[in-house]
Design a protein around this motif. Structure first.
Motif, PDB file in Angstrom:
ATOM      1  N   UNK A  18      39.467  21.999  16.794  1.00 49.74           N
ATOM      2  CA  UNK A  18      38.225  21.335  17.206  1.00 49.74           C
ATOM      3  C   UNK A  18      37.690  20.459  16.081  1.00 49.74           C
ATOM      4  N   UNK A  19      37.741  20.958  14.869  1.00 45.63           N
ATOM      5  CA  UNK A  19      37.255  20.151  13.751  1.00 45.63           C
ATOM      6  C   UNK A  19      38.141  18.929  13.521  1.00 45.63           C
ATOM      7  N   UNK A  20      39.431  19.090  13.721  1.00 41.80           N
ATOM      8  CA  UNK A  20      40.327  17.924  13.600  1.00 41.80           C
ATOM      9  C   UNK A  20      39.972  16.867  14.647  1.00 41.80           C
ATOM     10  N   UNK A  21      39.686  17.310  15.867  1.00 47.50           N
ATOM     11  CA  UNK A  21      39.296  16.365  16.923  1.00 47.50           C
ATOM     12  C   UNK A  21      37.959  15.710  16.605  1.00 47.50           C
ATOM     13  N   UNK A  22      37.040  16.480  16.047  1.00 48.30           N
ATOM     14  CA  UNK A  22      35.738  15.934  15.660  1.00 48.30           C
ATOM     15  C   UNK A  22      35.906  14.886  14.562  1.00 48.30           C
ATOM     16  N   UNK A  23      36.768  15.147  13.601  1.00 44.61           N
ATOM     17  CA  UNK A  23      36.998  14.174  12.533  1.00 44.61           C
ATOM     18  C   UNK A  23      37.571  12.874  13.085  1.00 44.61           C
ATOM     19  N   UNK A  24      38.507  12.981  14.000  1.00 43.69           N
ATOM     20  CA  UNK A  24      39.079  11.762  14.595  1.00 43.69           C
ATOM     21  C   UNK A  24      38.008  10.982  15.353  1.00 43.69           C
ATOM     22  N   UNK A  25      37.211  11.702  16.126  1.00 45.51           N
ATOM     23  CA  UNK A  25      36.170  11.045  16.909  1.00 45.51           C
ATOM     24  C   UNK A  25      35.107  10.447  15.996  1.00 45.51           C
ATOM     25  N   UNK A  26      34.708  11.216  14.978  1.00 39.82           N
ATOM     26  CA  UNK A  26      33.645  10.778  14.093  1.00 39.82           C
ATOM     27  C   UNK A  26      34.015   9.595  13.225  1.00 39.82           C
ATOM     28  N   UNK A  27      35.304   9.373  13.026  1.00 41.94           N
ATOM     29  CA  UNK A  27      35.741   8.245  12.200  1.00 41.94           C
ATOM     30  C   UNK A  27      35.327   6.915  12.809  1.00 41.94           C
ATOM     31  N   UNK A  28      35.022   6.908  14.098  1.00 44.41           N
ATOM     32  CA  UNK A  28      34.614   5.671  14.774  1.00 44.41           C
ATOM     33  C   UNK A  28      33.109   5.437  14.720  1.00 44.41           C
ATOM     34  N   UNK A  29      32.355   6.396  14.186  1.00 39.96           N
ATOM     35  CA  UNK A  29      30.897   6.350  14.243  1.00 39.96           C
ATOM     36  C   UNK A  29      30.297   6.196  12.846  1.00 39.96           C
ATOM     37  N   UNK A  30      29.120   5.592  12.747  1.00 40.55           N
ATOM     38  CA  UNK A  30      28.546   5.303  11.436  1.00 40.55           C
ATOM     39  C   UNK A  30      27.830   6.498  10.813  1.00 40.55           C
ATOM     40  N   UNK A  31      27.727   6.462   9.478  1.00 38.65           N
ATOM     41  CA  UNK A  31      26.886   7.404   8.754  1.00 38.65           C
ATOM     42  C   UNK A  31      27.391   8.832   8.753  1.00 38.65           C
ATOM     43  N   UNK A  32      26.548   9.709   8.228  1.00 38.95           N
ATOM     44  CA  UNK A  32      26.881  11.126   8.228  1.00 38.95           C
ATOM     45  C   UNK A  32      26.742  11.699   9.633  1.00 38.95           C
ATOM     46  N   UNK A  33      27.516  12.732   9.892  1.00 42.56           N
ATOM     47  CA  UNK A  33      27.484  13.387  11.195  1.00 42.56           C
ATOM     48  C   UNK A  33      27.087  14.856  11.006  1.00 42.56           C
ATOM     49  N   UNK A  34      26.785  15.497  12.110  1.00 44.91           N
ATOM     50  CA  UNK A  34      26.355  16.893  12.086  1.00 44.91           C
ATOM     51  C   UNK A  34      27.198  17.711  13.050  1.00 44.91           C
TER      52      UNK A  34
END
Length: 245
Positions: A34-50
């Protein structure tokens, strides 16, 4: 030791892509995916994520201790993480503090948790026929750092538009009036209420085959320990995107 009220957090996530993860229940393998999928998804979004985990990290699945150890580590680069308490973490602490018995704790699926800590739940009662000695041995064998981590877990995260919680809320009470017990255990009074919820409630606790998506309620508990499916919700710019391991 008396039960202490758990922390409750408030945060404005309007500018923060936020990922909520449903009940993990000892499935360390699925948490990593799940964290690997979140990292892939989050790479497309700006700034820090939660990342917000919704509780029930232990019991039923085979790797409870590994899940807790992982969540105690720093979050992935570029992310912050908030780990909310679930009723299974509360039950483990209740056993450690003497509020419930060994047999009551075992009914929670906690034998798997003991195994993950290198303890044999079937053999131990034979070695320690005295309940008091059995309890003392288990309590001193569980890592203090893990216990302290679970004690510090908040029970609620409130944002201007979303409430993150393990089980749900009592719709008839204001947030300031909610009990810790309701927040980690409520079910039918929350799920079946016709009282409008104050904002979107993202929760777990009640298992479903698929995420339960309602206008003001989102249940992410998809029986990860049995189904092999751990569900994640991304909340960003007023939209919800779901994906599973």
């Amino acid at each position: 030791m008396a039960r202490q009220p758990r922390p409750r957090l408030t945060l404005d996530i309007a500018a923060i892509p936020t990922y909520a993860i449903g009940d993990i229940h000892g499935r360390y393998d699925l948490l990593v995916k799940a964290e690997e999928a979140i990292l892939r998804d989050g790479a497309q979004l700006p700034g820090r994520k939660l990342i917000v985990t919704l509780g029930d990290y232990i019991d039923r699945g085979p790797e409870s201790s590994q899940v807790i150890a992982h969540l105690m580590e720093p979050p992935p680069d570029g992310f912050d993480r908030i780990c909310l308490a679930g009723n299974h973490e509360v039950a483990m602490l209740d056993y450690v503090d003497g509020w419930i018995s060994y047999d009551d704790w075992m009914q929670m699926g906690s034998a798997e948790s003991l195994k993950s800590y290198g303890l044999d739940p079937e053999h131990l009662p034979l070695v320690f026929p005295s309940g008091a000695k059995l309890d003392a041995f288990i309590r001193q064998s569980l890592p203090r750092t893990h216990i302290d981590f679970m004690r510090a877990m908040p029970v609620l995260l409130e944002t201007p538009s979303v409430i993150f919680v393990h089980a749900g809320i009592n719709p008839k009470l204001r947030l300031s009036e909610q009990t810790d017990e309701d927040l980690v255990l409520i079910r039918q009074r929350f799920l079946e209420s016709r009282v409008p919820l104050p904002k979107l409630v993202v929760h777990g606790h009640t298992p479903n085959d698929e995420p339960d998506i309602r206008p003001r309620r989102l249940n992410l508990d998809t029986r990860a320990f049995r189904s092999g499916k751990l569900t994640v919700a991304r909340l960003w710019q007023g939209k919800v995107h779901l994906f599973s391991t």
